[in-house]
Design a protein around this motif. Sequence first.
Motif, PDB file in Angstrom:
ATOM      1  N   ASN A   1     -32.319  41.610  57.082  1.00 15.11           N
ATOM      2  CA  ASN A   1     -31.168  40.764  57.476  1.00 15.11           C
ATOM      3  C   ASN A   1     -30.215  40.521  56.026  1.00 15.11           C
ATOM      4  N   ASN A   2     -30.831  40.870  54.873  1.00 16.34           N
ATOM      5  CA  ASN A   2     -30.193  40.801  53.750  1.00 16.34           C
ATOM      6  C   ASN A   2     -29.491  42.048  53.098  1.00 16.34           C
ATOM      7  N   ILE A   3     -27.941  41.464  52.568  1.00 17.38           N
ATOM      8  CA  ILE A   3     -27.148  42.507  52.149  1.00 17.38           C
ATOM      9  C   ILE A   3     -26.826  42.080  50.582  1.00 17.38           C
ATOM     10  N   CYS A   4     -26.889  43.144  49.868  1.00 10.03           N
ATOM     11  CA  CYS A   4     -26.781  42.988  48.588  1.00 10.03           C
ATOM     12  C   CYS A   4     -25.224  43.291  48.275  1.00 10.03           C
ATOM     13  N   VAL A   5     -24.427  42.544  47.545  1.00 11.46           N
ATOM     14  CA  VAL A   5     -23.051  42.699  47.158  1.00 11.46           C
ATOM     15  C   VAL A   5     -22.928  42.940  45.745  1.00 11.46           C
ATOM     16  N   ILE A   6     -22.708  44.019  45.352  1.00 12.91           N
ATOM     17  CA  ILE A   6     -23.019  44.622  43.853  1.00 12.91           C
ATOM     18  C   ILE A   6     -21.692  44.571  43.152  1.00 12.91           C
ATOM     19  N   ASN A   7     -21.536  43.955  42.040  1.00 16.42           N
ATOM     20  CA  ASN A   7     -20.472  44.284  40.893  1.00 16.42           C
ATOM     21  C   ASN A   7     -21.111  45.115  39.674  1.00 16.42           C
ATOM     22  N   GLY A   8     -20.752  46.206  39.612  1.00 19.94           N
ATOM     23  CA  GLY A   8     -21.189  46.804  38.456  1.00 19.94           C
ATOM     24  C   GLY A   8     -20.179  46.956  37.290  1.00 19.94           C
ATOM     25  N   ILE A   9     -20.649  46.494  36.116  1.00 19.36           N
ATOM     26  CA  ILE A   9     -20.055  46.536  34.862  1.00 19.36           C
ATOM     27  C   ILE A   9     -20.626  47.477  33.813  1.00 19.36           C
ATOM     28  N   LYS A  10     -20.010  48.468  33.296  1.00 18.28           N
ATOM     29  CA  LYS A  10     -20.361  49.299  32.187  1.00 18.28           C
ATOM     30  C   LYS A  10     -20.094  48.531  30.949  1.00 18.28           C
ATOM     31  N   ILE A  11     -21.102  48.589  30.115  1.00 15.91           N
ATOM     32  CA  ILE A  11     -21.017  48.013  28.649  1.00 15.91           C
ATOM     33  C   ILE A  11     -20.723  49.126  27.705  1.00 15.91           C
ATOM     34  N   GLY A  12     -19.717  48.844  27.053  1.00 16.50           N
ATOM     35  CA  GLY A  12     -19.212  49.994  26.096  1.00 16.50           C
ATOM     36  C   GLY A  12     -18.081  49.313  25.300  1.00 16.50           C
ATOM     37  N   GLU A  13     -17.151  50.062  24.735  1.00 16.04           N
ATOM     38  CA  GLU A  13     -15.941  49.626  24.001  1.00 16.04           C
ATOM     39  C   GLU A  13     -15.031  48.931  24.621  1.00 16.04           C
ATOM     40  N   ASP A  14     -14.974  49.140  26.039  1.00 17.31           N
ATOM     41  CA  ASP A  14     -13.789  48.473  26.946  1.00 17.31           C
ATOM     42  C   ASP A  14     -14.554  47.359  27.550  1.00 17.31           C
ATOM     43  N   PHE A  15     -15.681  47.045  27.371  1.00 17.70           N
ATOM     44  CA  PHE A  15     -16.351  45.800  27.834  1.00 17.70           C
ATOM     45  C   PHE A  15     -15.513  44.656  27.970  1.00 17.70           C
ATOM     46  N   ASN A  16     -15.142  44.079  29.180  1.00 13.18           N
ATOM     47  CA  ASN A  16     -14.469  43.085  29.087  1.00 13.18           C
ATOM     48  C   ASN A  16     -15.125  41.827  29.835  1.00 13.18           C
TER      49      ASN A  16
END
Length: 296
Positions: free
Chosen positions: A1-16
């Motif tokens: 019954n578990n759902i994972c809601v993912i926010n993927g952020i790339k680490i690099g020069e444009d990391f905010n």
Amino acid sequence: NNICVINGIKIGEDFNKKMMFKGQLDSEIESVLFSKFISRNCFPLTITYPHIEDFIKTIVRFKYSYSLFRINELDEYNIDIYNQLQEELQMPLISKHTVDIPVAILTYILKLVSKNKLDIKDTNIGFIGLNSAAIKLTSLLYSIGFSKVLGIDYNDKIVLDFENRGGLGTTSENILSNTDILIFFDKQYELIELEYLRPGQFLIMSYVDKDINKELLQAKGIREYIAFNRYILSSITPGLIELLLSNKLLSFCDNDLIAISEYISEFIMLDNFQLPDVFSNIHDVIKEITLLQEDA
């Protein structure tokens, strides 16, 4: 019954870091909404990664803890990444940028075509700004008979990806002069391009801009103006998740997304082009859609 809601952020020069926290907040809001409307446990998760392969490996490690992965945000424009992720996971996966947003915009386009009795073959579509949603939508539009989809973006790589799927990369002047339905995916173009709109065009914005000059749009002769935000997506996403799980599918094929869009378009209100409220029965309606699971 578990759902994972993912926010993927790339680490690099444009990391905010500010955008990372905003993405996490959006994932938390989605988790609360999904838990309410689909009676499943939803957990927000933010993953930072230097390379997409690291992102995929991280998800694969804990895939047995969830029945479905929901990609809320991912700092990648190439939709092949989602196909790669699907192959690695071999479990249900649904993404905002390759499912929800393309379905929502296609729904609006189909309603515009129906309301204004447009001929699909003679109706040209223009994208101002490109992203994974625009690229996915390009495939869907060609599948249902649109003959020309034009687009512009400052990123040459994403323009090439767009062209590889049949889109025509061109100038903003050409798009504004030769399209009937204009879709803004990127606000950075807006201030420049709105001045060059021509009478009779239809305008869809994949964001809500409170500062947009509606008097200018009226003066330019825009026939319809449609803008939507994440709350509109909240009206369709819970039903899409239930539809995917109840049919025991890993993902939606293009024909599924087209069928879903055609069905939902019947529920759009003509006076304001809004979908039924998130607290309506729209979720139950969507999860009962019959799918063919066959791509041409």
